[in-house]
Design a protein around this motif. Structure first.
Motif, short mmCIF file in Angstrom:
data_model
loop_
_atom_site.label_atom_id
_atom_site.label_comp_id
_atom_site.label_asym_id
_atom_site.label_seq_id
_atom_site.Cartn_x
_atom_site.Cartn_y
_atom_site.Cartn_z
N SER A 173 -2.38 2.65 4.07
CA SER A 173 -1.48 3.80 3.93
C SER A 173 -2.31 5.05 3.73
CB SER A 173 -0.55 3.62 2.72
OG SER A 173 0.28 2.50 2.92
N GLY B 218 2.18 4.46 6.42
CA GLY B 218 1.73 3.08 6.22
C GLY B 218 1.67 2.35 7.56
N ILE B 219 0.53 1.78 7.85
CA ILE B 219 0.35 1.12 9.15
C ILE B 219 -0.01 -0.34 8.94
CG2 ILE B 219 -0.97 1.15 11.32
CD1 ILE B 219 -1.52 4.16 10.74
N GLY C 207 3.51 -2.12 13.17
CA GLY C 207 4.66 -1.38 12.65
C GLY C 207 4.17 -0.28 11.72
N LEU D 144 -3.91 -3.28 6.90
CA LEU D 144 -2.80 -2.90 6.02
C LEU D 144 -3.26 -1.64 5.30
CD1 LEU D 144 -2.19 -6.44 4.48
CD2 LEU D 144 -0.74 -5.32 6.17
N GLY E 294 4.98 -6.38 1.16
CA GLY E 294 4.79 -5.38 2.22
C GLY E 294 6.15 -4.88 2.71
N ARG E 295 6.24 -3.59 2.87
CA ARG E 295 7.53 -2.99 3.24
C ARG E 295 7.60 -2.63 4.71
NH1 ARG E 295 9.89 0.91 -1.35
NH2 ARG E 295 9.79 -0.61 -3.02
N GLY E 296 8.73 -2.95 5.31
CA GLY E 296 8.99 -2.54 6.68
C GLY E 296 10.10 -1.50 6.70
N GLN E 297 10.50 -1.12 7.90
CA GLN E 297 11.58 -0.14 8.02
C GLN E 297 12.91 -0.77 7.61
OE1 GLN E 297 11.22 1.03 12.06
NE2 GLN E 297 9.80 2.67 11.56
N ASP F 176 7.02 1.55 16.56
CA ASP F 176 6.36 0.24 16.67
C ASP F 176 5.40 0.29 17.86
OD1 ASP F 176 7.94 -0.79 14.67
OD2 ASP F 176 9.37 -1.75 16.04
N LYS G 157 5.71 -7.40 19.50
CA LYS G 157 5.37 -6.36 18.52
C LYS G 157 3.98 -6.62 17.94
CE LYS G 157 7.07 -4.21 14.26
NZ LYS G 157 8.27 -3.73 13.58
N TRP H 146 7.31 -6.84 5.36
CA TRP H 146 6.24 -6.88 6.37
C TRP H 146 5.34 -8.05 6.07
CZ3 TRP H 146 5.54 -5.10 11.04
CH2 TRP H 146 4.27 -5.16 11.62
N THR I 204 0.83 -1.21 0.00
CA THR I 204 0.00 0.00 0.00
C THR I 204 0.87 1.26 0.00
OG1 THR I 204 -0.16 -0.11 2.41
CG2 THR I 204 -1.98 -1.09 1.15
N ASN I 205 2.05 1.19 0.62
CA ASN I 205 2.94 2.37 0.60
C ASN I 205 3.47 2.63 -0.81
OD1 ASN I 205 2.80 2.62 3.48
ND2 ASN I 205 4.84 3.54 3.43
N LEU J 50 5.43 2.63 8.69
CA LEU J 50 6.45 3.11 7.76
C LEU J 50 6.02 4.46 7.22
CD1 LEU J 50 9.09 2.51 6.17
CD2 LEU J 50 7.65 1.43 4.42
N GLN K 228 -0.73 -8.18 0.95
CA GLN K 228 0.42 -7.55 0.28
C GLN K 228 1.42 -8.64 -0.12
OE1 GLN K 228 1.05 -3.16 2.12
NE2 GLN K 228 1.75 -4.79 3.43
C1 BTN Z 1 8.06 -1.92 10.35
O1 BTN Z 1 7.76 -2.25 11.49
O2 BTN Z 1 9.15 -2.23 9.88
C2 BTN Z 1 7.09 -1.10 9.54
C3 BTN Z 1 6.04 -1.96 8.92
C4 BTN Z 1 5.00 -1.19 8.12
C5 BTN Z 1 4.03 -2.12 7.43
C6 BTN Z 1 2.89 -1.39 6.77
S1 BTN Z 1 1.66 -2.51 6.17
C7 BTN Z 1 0.88 -1.22 5.31
C8 BTN Z 1 1.97 -0.36 4.71
N1 BTN Z 1 2.38 -0.89 3.43
C9 BTN Z 1 3.63 -1.35 3.46
O3 BTN Z 1 4.22 -1.89 2.50
N2 BTN Z 1 4.17 -1.16 4.67
C10 BTN Z 1 3.25 -0.52 5.57
#
Ligand code: BTN
Length: 251
Positions: free
Chosen positions: A68, A138-139, A120, A66, A49-52, A110, A117, A57, A22-23, A122, A46
């Protein structure tokens, strides 16, 4: 407690059943069009899915929040960008607190319950010169997830904590409303209130804890964040500030 509906955050929403991230989608949308402030993109699954710091993710299909959000905090200076982490953490914390007690914010953004956890966040900004042009918040909140990959060190979900399955559209509405509340505080310039609220809920604040810093196991006490949002740790009576790549919490 009834939460008022948001006036603009999450009102314009784009749902795509399955997507990479979604990000990523929100950032692409911003590069091509001019989505209205508060637009949210959400999905059931996703594939990337992207994390930090380049992490992935994980989220099973149809199980979790999920989402943004696109906002235009043009009123922020470059050195105030950490406030976007603060408002998104506080919004997520508030939502979580309506289901379970004892949630905290693990720096930078976080959401933890105990040492596990739960969510997360982003935050990705686009810039015009020295000013933020737009932000994508993005949550990922683990709601009804019961199957975490063993590679994740310490995950949890609301259903694991409460035993109750939660409707995802309800939790998204709560999130939009809470994010709007804190975003309006930020737009109003209530920086001290936001900073204090964040520090009041900071994981391990004031407690002697272990960290890995430059490959060394170190004991220190978190005492706050600096003006740029770096974590401040008292180590042997020296006050030191770290960014995300410089410090690992031993949990
Ligand atoms: C982390 O803890 O590393 C951050 C994670 C963030 C995940 C959310 S899911 C919705 C949005 N889309 C993504 O690709 N990442 C964020």
């Amino acid at each position: 407690m009834t939460i008022p509906n948001a006036l603009f955050v999450g009102v314009n929403s784009i749902f795509i059943p399955e997507m990479d991230s979604t990000n990523v989608y929100a950032m692409e949308l911003l590069s091509k069009t001019n989505p209205c402030e508060g637009t949210c993109i959400f999905t059931d699954f996703q594939t990337a899915g992207r994390g930090q710091i380049g992490r992935f993710w994980h989220s099973s299909a149809h199980s979790n929040l999920l989402v943004s959000y696109i906002l235009y905090p043009k009123f922020l200076n470059a050195n105030q960008q950490f406030y976007l982490n603060i408002i998104s953490s506080l919004a997520t914390l508030k939502v979580v607190q309506s289901y379970t007690a004892d949630a905290t914010i693990k720096w930078p953004n976080d959401i933890y319950v105990g040492d596990q956890k739960l969510a997360g966040i982003l935050v990705q900004n686009t810039w015009r010169g020295a000013k933020i042009k737009a932000t994508v918040i993005g949550i990922g909140l683990n709601v009804n997830e019961l199957n975490f990959p063993p590679s994740l060190p310490n995950p949890t979900s609301l259903i694991s904590l409460t035993g109750v399955k939660i409707d995802l559209s309800q939790i998204r509405a709560q999130m939009s409303s809470r994010l709007e509340y804190y975003y309006l505080k930020l737009r109003n310039g209530d920086l001290d209130y936001l900073r204090r609220s964040y520090l009041d809920h900071l994981y391990r604040m004031g407690k002697l804890s272990s960290f890995i810093i430059h490959d060394q196991l170190v004991e220190g006490t978190i005492i706050g964040i600096d003006d740029l949002g770096k974590i401040q740790v008292n180590i042997d009576n020296n006050l030191r500030s770290f960014d995300l790549r410089e410090i690992i919490y031993v949990i």
